[in-house]
Design a protein around this motif. Structure first.
Motif, PDB file in Angstrom:
ATOM      1  N   MET A 125       0.548  -0.951   0.734  1.00 33.48           N
ATOM      2  CA  MET A 125      -0.231   0.364  -0.115  1.00 33.48           C
ATOM      3  C   MET A 125       0.617   1.386  -0.383  1.00 33.48           C
ATOM      4  SD  MET A 125      -2.923   1.508   2.451  1.00 33.48           S
ATOM      5  CE  MET A 125      -3.409  -0.243   2.605  1.00 33.48           C
ATOM      6  N   LYS A 126       0.385   2.128  -0.785  1.00 35.45           N
ATOM      7  CA  LYS A 126       0.980   3.395  -0.584  1.00 35.45           C
ATOM      8  C   LYS A 126       0.075   4.283  -0.104  1.00 35.45           C
ATOM      9  CE  LYS A 126       3.868   2.414  -5.045  1.00 35.45           C
ATOM     10  NZ  LYS A 126       3.663   2.770  -6.732  1.00 35.45           N
ATOM     11  N   ILE A 127       0.798   4.853   0.880  1.00 37.17           N
ATOM     12  CA  ILE A 127       0.466   6.419   1.612  1.00 37.17           C
ATOM     13  C   ILE A 127       0.663   7.169   1.463  1.00 37.17           C
ATOM     14  CG2 ILE A 127      -0.309   7.098   3.674  1.00 37.17           C
ATOM     15  CD1 ILE A 127      -0.213   4.446   4.926  1.00 37.17           C
ATOM     16  N   ALA A 128      -0.002   8.419   0.398  1.00 42.83           N
ATOM     17  CA  ALA A 128       0.144   9.753  -0.062  1.00 42.83           C
ATOM     18  C   ALA A 128      -0.229  10.698   0.446  1.00 42.83           C
ATOM     19  CB  ALA A 128       0.377   9.910  -1.143  1.00 42.83           C
ATOM     20  N   LEU A 129       0.476  12.145   0.042  1.00 39.24           N
ATOM     21  CA  LEU A 129      -0.233  13.548   0.845  1.00 39.24           C
ATOM     22  C   LEU A 129      -0.263  13.941  -0.443  1.00 39.24           C
ATOM     23  CD1 LEU A 129      -0.856  15.847   2.958  1.00 39.24           C
ATOM     24  CD2 LEU A 129       1.597  16.370   2.326  1.00 39.24           C
TER      25      LEU A 129
ATOM     26  N   TYR B 298       5.271  11.312   4.792  1.00 41.92           N
ATOM     27  CA  TYR B 298       5.542  10.455   4.098  1.00 41.92           C
ATOM     28  C   TYR B 298       6.155  10.352   3.214  1.00 41.92           C
ATOM     29  CZ  TYR B 298       0.568  12.852   4.952  1.00 41.92           C
ATOM     30  OH  TYR B 298      -0.406  13.018   5.814  1.00 41.92           O
ATOM     31  N   ASP B 299       5.887   8.885   1.813  1.00 38.77           N
ATOM     32  CA  ASP B 299       7.045   8.409   1.193  1.00 38.77           C
ATOM     33  C   ASP B 299       6.693   8.868  -0.434  1.00 38.77           C
ATOM     34  OD1 ASP B 299       8.984   7.521   3.198  1.00 38.77           O
ATOM     35  OD2 ASP B 299       7.751   5.871   2.992  1.00 38.77           O
ATOM     36  N   TRP B 300       4.913   9.680   0.197  1.00 40.92           N
ATOM     37  CA  TRP B 300       4.415   8.744  -1.815  1.00 40.92           C
ATOM     38  C   TRP B 300       3.815  10.711  -1.766  1.00 40.92           C
ATOM     39  CZ3 TRP B 300       5.675   5.730  -5.225  1.00 40.92           C
ATOM     40  CH2 TRP B 300       6.406   5.056  -4.777  1.00 40.92           C
ATOM     41  N   ILE B 301       3.796  11.623  -3.187  1.00 39.31           N
ATOM     42  CA  ILE B 301       3.111  12.013  -3.308  1.00 39.31           C
ATOM     43  C   ILE B 301       1.787  12.280  -4.393  1.00 39.31           C
ATOM     44  CG2 ILE B 301       3.242  14.676  -4.558  1.00 39.31           C
ATOM     45  CD1 ILE B 301       6.324  15.639  -3.955  1.00 39.31           C
ATOM     46  N   GLU B 302       0.617  12.465  -4.558  1.00 38.13           N
ATOM     47  CA  GLU B 302      -0.934  12.847  -5.167  1.00 38.13           C
ATOM     48  C   GLU B 302      -0.317  14.244  -5.388  1.00 38.13           C
ATOM     49  OE1 GLU B 302      -5.250  12.601  -5.773  1.00 38.13           O
ATOM     50  OE2 GLU B 302      -4.100  10.144  -4.570  1.00 38.13           O
ATOM     51  N   LEU B 303       0.516  14.413  -6.698  1.00 42.14           N
ATOM     52  CA  LEU B 303       0.870  15.570  -7.198  1.00 42.14           C
ATOM     53  C   LEU B 303      -0.791  16.094  -8.008  1.00 42.14           C
ATOM     54  CD1 LEU B 303       2.646  17.769  -7.464  1.00 42.14           C
ATOM     55  CD2 LEU B 303       3.333  16.849  -9.696  1.00 42.14           C
ATOM     56  N   SER B 304      -1.751  16.975  -6.926  1.00 46.43           N
ATOM     57  CA  SER B 304      -3.211  18.086  -7.588  1.00 46.43           C
ATOM     58  C   SER B 304      -2.253  18.567  -8.725  1.00 46.43           C
ATOM     59  CB  SER B 304      -3.457  17.896  -6.734  1.00 46.43           C
ATOM     60  OG  SER B 304      -3.328  18.612  -6.027  1.00 46.43           O
ATOM     61  N   PRO B 305      -2.981  19.202  -9.419  1.00 45.98           N
ATOM     62  CA  PRO B 305      -3.065  20.556 -10.850  1.00 45.98           C
ATOM     63  C   PRO B 305      -2.461  21.729  -9.973  1.00 45.98           C
ATOM     64  CG  PRO B 305      -5.179  19.591 -11.014  1.00 45.98           C
ATOM     65  CD  PRO B 305      -4.356  18.672  -9.736  1.00 45.98           C
ATOM     66  N   ARG B 306      -1.136  22.281 -10.340  1.00 44.46           N
ATOM     67  CA  ARG B 306      -0.181  23.583  -9.912  1.00 44.46           C
ATOM     68  C   ARG B 306       0.015  24.253 -11.067  1.00 44.46           C
ATOM     69  NH1 ARG B 306       3.719  22.763  -6.000  1.00 44.46           N
ATOM     70  NH2 ARG B 306       5.296  24.329  -6.880  1.00 44.46           N
ATOM     71  N   GLY B 307      -0.286  25.184 -10.784  1.00 44.24           N
ATOM     72  CA  GLY B 307       0.707  26.309 -12.139  1.00 44.24           C
ATOM     73  C   GLY B 307       1.719  26.377 -12.352  1.00 44.24           C
ATOM     74  N   ASP B 308       2.273  25.685 -11.469  1.00 48.49           N
ATOM     75  CA  ASP B 308       3.533  25.991 -12.814  1.00 48.49           C
ATOM     76  C   ASP B 308       4.273  24.109 -13.115  1.00 48.49           C
ATOM     77  OD1 ASP B 308       4.329  24.278  -9.972  1.00 48.49           O
ATOM     78  OD2 ASP B 308       6.196  25.228  -9.749  1.00 48.49           O
ATOM     79  N   PHE B 309       2.693  23.194 -12.732  1.00 49.30           N
ATOM     80  CA  PHE B 309       3.028  21.634 -13.531  1.00 49.30           C
ATOM     81  C   PHE B 309       1.878  21.812 -14.255  1.00 49.30           C
ATOM     82  CE2 PHE B 309       4.129  17.500 -13.048  1.00 49.30           C
ATOM     83  CZ  PHE B 309       5.683  17.940 -13.995  1.00 49.30           C
ATOM     84  N   LEU B 310       1.083  20.737 -13.681  1.00 50.68           N
ATOM     85  CA  LEU B 310      -0.387  20.591 -14.754  1.00 50.68           C
ATOM     86  C   LEU B 310      -1.376  21.177 -14.385  1.00 50.68           C
ATOM     87  CD1 LEU B 310      -0.244  16.536 -14.505  1.00 50.68           C
ATOM     88  CD2 LEU B 310       0.230  18.000 -15.905  1.00 50.68           C
TER      89      LEU B 310
ATOM     90  N   PHE C 127      -7.781  -4.178   0.414  1.00 48.48           N
ATOM     91  CA  PHE C 127      -7.545  -3.417  -0.708  1.00 48.48           C
ATOM     92  C   PHE C 127      -5.841  -2.717   0.063  1.00 48.48           C
ATOM     93  CE2 PHE C 127      -5.543   1.487  -0.612  1.00 48.48           C
ATOM     94  CZ  PHE C 127      -6.678   1.841  -1.972  1.00 48.48           C
ATOM     95  N   ASP C 128      -5.269  -3.273  -1.406  1.00 49.98           N
ATOM     96  CA  ASP C 128      -4.272  -2.415  -1.157  1.00 49.98           C
ATOM     97  C   ASP C 128      -3.358  -1.298  -2.197  1.00 49.98           C
ATOM     98  OD1 ASP C 128      -1.369  -3.255  -0.455  1.00 49.98           O
ATOM     99  OD2 ASP C 128      -1.002  -4.708  -2.035  1.00 49.98           O
ATOM    100  N   GLY C 129      -3.889  -0.751  -2.341  1.00 51.57           N
ATOM    101  CA  GLY C 129      -4.002   0.430  -3.661  1.00 51.57           C
ATOM    102  C   GLY C 129      -3.363   1.352  -2.939  1.00 51.57           C
ATOM    103  N   ILE C 130      -3.644   2.642  -3.583  1.00 46.99           N
ATOM    104  CA  ILE C 130      -2.999   3.881  -2.579  1.00 46.99           C
ATOM    105  C   ILE C 130      -3.856   4.712  -1.715  1.00 46.99           C
ATOM    106  CG2 ILE C 130      -2.029   6.666  -3.650  1.00 46.99           C
ATOM    107  CD1 ILE C 130      -1.779   5.152  -6.211  1.00 46.99           C
ATOM    108  N   MET C 131      -3.734   5.007  -1.164  1.00 46.83           N
ATOM    109  CA  MET C 131      -4.365   6.238   0.090  1.00 46.83           C
ATOM    110  C   MET C 131      -4.174   7.164   0.491  1.00 46.83           C
ATOM    111  SD  MET C 131      -4.658   4.463   3.905  1.00 46.83           S
ATOM    112  CE  MET C 131      -5.421   3.383   3.412  1.00 46.83           C
ATOM    113  N   THR C 132      -4.439   8.123   0.171  1.00 46.67           N
ATOM    114  CA  THR C 132      -4.172   9.377   0.058  1.00 46.67           C
ATOM    115  C   THR C 132      -4.692  10.957   1.323  1.00 46.67           C
ATOM    116  OG1 THR C 132      -3.616   9.595  -1.955  1.00 46.67           O
ATOM    117  CG2 THR C 132      -3.866  11.347  -1.639  1.00 46.67           C
ATOM    118  N   ALA C 133      -3.571  11.235   1.833  1.00 46.55           N
ATOM    119  CA  ALA C 133      -4.413  11.761   2.714  1.00 46.55           C
ATOM    120  C   ALA C 133      -4.984  12.840   1.667  1.00 46.55           C
ATOM    121  CB  ALA C 133      -3.396  12.489   3.315  1.00 46.55           C
ATOM    122  N   CYS C 134      -6.169  14.089   2.187  1.00 48.66           N
ATOM    123  CA  CYS C 134      -6.807  13.924   0.875  1.00 48.66           C
ATOM    124  C   CYS C 134      -7.529  15.857   1.684  1.00 48.66           C
ATOM    125  CB  CYS C 134      -7.936  14.060   0.098  1.00 48.66           C
ATOM    126  SG  CYS C 134      -7.630  14.687  -1.337  1.00 48.66           S
ATOM    127  N   VAL C 135      -6.697  16.517   2.222  1.00 45.44           N
ATOM    128  CA  VAL C 135      -7.479  17.673   3.574  1.00 45.44           C
ATOM    129  C   VAL C 135      -6.893  18.927   2.451  1.00 45.44           C
ATOM    130  CG1 VAL C 135      -7.740  18.876   5.571  1.00 45.44           C
ATOM    131  CG2 VAL C 135      -7.957  16.014   5.088  1.00 45.44           C
TER     132      VAL C 135
END
Length: 301
Positions: free
Chosen positions: A1-5, A27-39, A264-272
């Protein structure tokens, strides 16, 4: 399981600073949401070779990986020029995903066209649902073969205000795509738009569930529909929150316990998103609480 932010509350940091901050928060993992200098939201990616190179270097230096990239484009727009632009942006985003060595992307079903080109909210009027779904299928016909060719996973979530905002038909739509690379994302902050029985909903989703977003919310249907008072009465506003665990009404033991039950053994993202003034505290708190539940239901391993 990947625990991401999802580091949306830290988007003021540069891409090069972000991995170090994510590591600092636990955290060891990022879920990279939209930002002006990337996606960027709905626009062409702001990405070029030097930016990819410097970001990869920062990720490596911090020993942090990208669990998923999260593009947001108007792939369900019934304005064909807008839809084609979205597919073009998606194709470039997939190339960036490959360049970064990332194997997963996630997104939402989509709200339809830009407000200037028609009503953005279609789920109650019924005037655009069919057109938006048809547009989404046309986009998937172009994109799914690319996801499969590049062996990139796509995790899709229903979102309040999307043309598809509920557990069903979302699950059956994903099953109908019938690709091993296209799976379901269950967003806990949308729980009360999905239904009222968390255990039953997660069990129903088990065969296609690969990704969860963790954040609390209130049940907008509670108190005789008066949990929120919105004026004028009858407004079609779609209210929900992305709060720290324990600040809302999501039944967390049901949520985590059932995830463990279905394997479940997928991606678990803190999404606050609610606490930019204390983003560091929120990120650390969520990592600690998620770990507590993982150890409680999956075991300390």
């Amino acid at each position: 399981m990947k625990i991401a932010l999802d580091p949306f509350m830290h988007r003021h940091l540069s891409l090069e600073e972000l991995p170090r901050k994510v590591k600092e928060l636990g955290y060891d993992w990022i879920e990279l949401s939209p930002r002006g200098d990337f996606l960027e939201w709905f626009k062409a990616p702001r990405v070029f070779p030097d930016r990819v190179k410097s970001f990869k270097k920062a990720l490596s230096s911090a020993d942090v990986g990208i669990a998923s990239l999260l593009p947001m484009y108007r792939w369900a727009s019934n304005d064909e020029a807008e839809r084609q632009a979205a597919v073009k942006h998606w194709k470039r985003a997939i190339e960036i995903c490959v360049e970064l060595g990332v194997d997963t992307m996630n997104s939402e079903f989509g709200r339809g066209p830009h407000p200037d080109k028609g009503s953005c909210y279609c789920c109650h009027t019924g005037s655009m649902i069919e057109a938006c779904e048809d547009a989404w299928w046309r986009s998937m016909e172009e994109l799914v073969p690319i996801f499969e060719r590049e062996d990139i996973n796509l995790h899709v979530e229903p979102h309040p205000e999307d043309w598809c905002e509920t557990l069903q038909p979302a699950l059956d739509i994903i099953r109908t795509v019938n690709s091993k690379n296209v799976k379901f994302l269950y967003c806990a902050p949308h729980t009360f738009y999905f239904g009222d029985d968390t255990k039953a909903m997660l069990r129903e989703a088990a065969d296609v569930l690969a990704h969860v977003h963790v954040g609390d919310t209130f049940n907008h249907k509670a108190s005789s529909g008066l949990r929120y008072i919105v004026n004028p009465p009858g407004s079609a506003a779609r209210v929900h929150q992305h709060l720290d665990i324990g600040q809302g009404e999501v039944p967390w033991d049901d949520f985590f316990g059932t995830l463990a039950e279905i394997g479940f053994d997928g991606i678990m993202t803190a999404c606050v998103f609610a606490w930019e003034e204390r983003a560091d505290h929120s990120g650390r708190f969520m990592r600690e609480k998620m770990q507590e539940y993982v150890e409680k239901y999956w075991g300390a391993k």
